[in-house]
Design an enzyme around this catalytic site. Structure first.
Site, PDB file in Angstrom:
ATOM      1  N   HIS A   1       0.843  -1.199   0.000  1.00  0.00           N
ATOM      2  CA  HIS A   1       0.000   0.000   0.000  1.00  0.00           C
ATOM      3  C   HIS A   1       0.879   1.250   0.000  1.00  0.00           C
ATOM      4  CE1 HIS A   1      -3.328   2.560   0.533  1.00  0.00           C
ATOM      5  NE2 HIS A   1      -3.717   2.247   1.752  1.00  0.00           N
TER       6      HIS A   1
ATOM      7  N   HIS B   1      -1.975  -0.811 -11.554  1.00  0.00           N
ATOM      8  CA  HIS B   1      -2.848  -0.389 -10.461  1.00  0.00           C
ATOM      9  C   HIS B   1      -4.112  -1.225 -10.524  1.00  0.00           C
ATOM     10  CE1 HIS B   1      -5.215   2.262  -7.859  1.00  0.00           C
ATOM     11  NE2 HIS B   1      -4.057   2.734  -7.451  1.00  0.00           N
TER      12      HIS B   1
ATOM     13  N   ASP C   1       3.319   6.111  -7.395  1.00  0.00           N
ATOM     14  CA  ASP C   1       4.590   5.837  -6.720  1.00  0.00           C
ATOM     15  C   ASP C   1       5.795   5.852  -7.643  1.00  0.00           C
ATOM     16  OD1 ASP C   1       3.672   5.511  -4.096  1.00  0.00           O
ATOM     17  OD2 ASP C   1       2.808   3.588  -4.639  1.00  0.00           O
TER      18      ASP C   1
END
Ligand code: ACO
Length: 444
Positions: free
Chosen positions: A268, A307, A363
């Site tokens: 996460h 994702h 990210d």
């Protein structure tokens, strides 16, 4: 038969049912009428990891993963990143509309004047080992705030909720910065209420012997935009933890601690750290094709790509890529950036990634920026937790005020042993207890 319904035939009994469809969903509880006998519990839906289950109705964040859309309360993330500030966005996420000038001033004042933490919390932090992970310290100390504010248990009192919101959003950066300074053995730097939310955070992290810390305006703004991008992301693992723990009517400090604990996990909040490790491992632009080949052969993943929801470019990644240039003007370019850009270029032209709809996620570039701003990798999940606090509180409050919500309590499909009798220890055979699963059974 209504057009907005689902016709269902149970082949076990031959009976037919009509289940209403509302907002693109059927109610799982409507399945309970589908029974093989009077004493049957009724049909359930089996959905490990909530792959296709809406656990709530929400009005906070909208995501269209196929189109790459993210909106808070209807406002596109791109507009907020360009025009808003983190504190204004936090207000929007929490209260549903952008504040007026007077509301924003009052809100900013209230957050700013709740940044100081009780001196005993500082002593508590001193007790951590010198190499304690700052995220572990943050999770523990935010839970500990619950013992300082006993009024927080009045969760149905709107004034109490407001107060705890100011405290949580105000104090998270202080706890985070103190955790960071503790890990360096440096004296804590106290909040400076003259500075902006992110300016003050930078002050508490990086102030040395100067009388007044002056944050670099470009880094202050970049961090503010990164905070906007991380304010909420609808029903992810940590928001779900916040709602689940909050549904037992725990106070908001304990619920935020649970949410932050969920964020701590590498699946996460920890992926940007993995991106940095991967880029370092690749080492140079020239080695990118070889690395991509390995990924395609199933030897590892391209971290920061893919994702669960976005099957298009993550809109946050686009904005972050832009901020990177501004940050590197100040800090100098992170040498890992060239490798990242080359990796993205090659991957986006490659059939493997195109076919699987794998695009850079939030990210992919954030870790490179954080590193250039002198944050150690251990601080990355902490930098996520600070802005996400507003989203967690908004999700928690929405859950509390939703009359359809109750304590979160999923069902299970029981596959364990059927009833059996206790056997005295001297009569037990070796290998007992390793029997395979029995027939599925549902818990009452
Ligand atoms: N690199 C290479 N291949 C990948 C990647 C990747 N990063 N992600 C998915 N794939 C492949 C899978 O191997 C699978 O291939 P197959 O069909 O040949 O078996 C296909 O793409 C579908 O992947 P799933 O794992 O089913 O996709 P899922 O939606 O379950 O996973 C996830 C999403 C966990 C984010 C995944 O893409 C991943 O692990 N990415 C890398 C880690 C990462 O960047 N996480 C951060 C997410 S953003 C956030 O949490 C804030």
């Amino acid at each position: 038969m209504s057009k907005d319904s689902l016709a269902l035939t149970d082949n076990r009994t031959g009976r037919s049912y009509e289940l209403p469809i509302q907002n693109g969903a059927i109610r799982a509880a409507d399945l309970r009428q589908v029974k093989v006998s009077e004493d049957d519990f009724g049909l359930m839906s089996y959905d490990p990891a909530f792959m296709n289950t809406a656990s709530c109705a929400s009005r906070i964040t909208f995501i269209d993963g196929d189109k790459g859309i993210l909106r808070y309360r209807g406002y596109p993330i791109e507009e907020l990143a360009e025009k808003s500030t983190y504190l204004e966005t936090a207000y929007l996420v929490l209260y549903g509309d952008l504040p007026t000038k007077a509301e924003l001033d009052e809100w900013t004042h209230n957050i700013t004047f709740h940044t100081i933490i009780h001196e005993n919390i500082k002593k508590f932090m001193d007790g951590f080992h010198y190499d304690a992970h700052p995220m572990g310290m943050l999770v523990s100390t935010v839970a500990a705030l619950s013992t300082f504010y006993s009024d927080a248990k009045h969760i149905f009192d709107v004034e109490s909720r407001k107060k705890q919101t100011y405290r949580l959003i105000g104090k998270m950066p202080t706890l985070a910065a103190f955790a960071y300074r503790h890990s360096l053995g440096m004296p804590y730097a106290y909040p400076d209420n003259d500075l902006s939310y992110t300016g003050n955070f930078l002050n508490m992290l990086f102030k040395m012997t100067e009388v007044k810390y002056k944050p670099n305006p470009i880094l202050e703004k970049a961090l503010d935009v990164l905070f906007i991008l991380h304010a909420d992301h609808e029903q992810n693992c940590s928001a779900n933890a916040m709602r689940a723990v909050g549904s037992s009517q725990a106070d908001p400090y304990c619920s935020v601690a649970a949410a932050a604990a969920a964020l701590y996990g590498p699946l996460h909040g920890g992926a940007n750290e993995a991106v940095l490790r991967m880029l370092k491992e690749i080492g140079s632009k020239a080695k990118v094709p070889e690395f991509v080949k390995k990924v395609k052969a199933g030897e590892g993943k391209l971290m920061g790509f893919g994702h669960r929801v976005y099957k298009n470019y993550d809109p946050r990644a686009k904005i972050i890529k832009r901020i990177a240039d501004e940050v590197f003007e100040v800090t100098g370019k992170n040498p890992l950036l060239d490798i990242a850009i080359e990796l993205e270029r090659i991957a986006l032209e490659d059939e493997y990634f195109i076919k699987r709809k794998l695009y850079p996620n939030v990210d992919f570039y954030s870790g490179i920026i954080y590193q250039a701003m002198a944050f150690p990798v251990e601080m990355f999940p902490v930098l996520f937790a600070i802005p996400r606090t507003s989203g967690w509180i908004a999700q928690w409050e929405e859950m509390l005020l939703d009359t359809e919500q109750k304590i979160a309590r999923p069902r299970q499909v029981y596959l364990g042993q059927d009833k059996r009798s206790y056997v005295a220890v001297e009569q037990r055979e070796a290998g007992a207890g390793k029997a395979g699963p029995t027939k599925p059974k549902k818990a009452a």
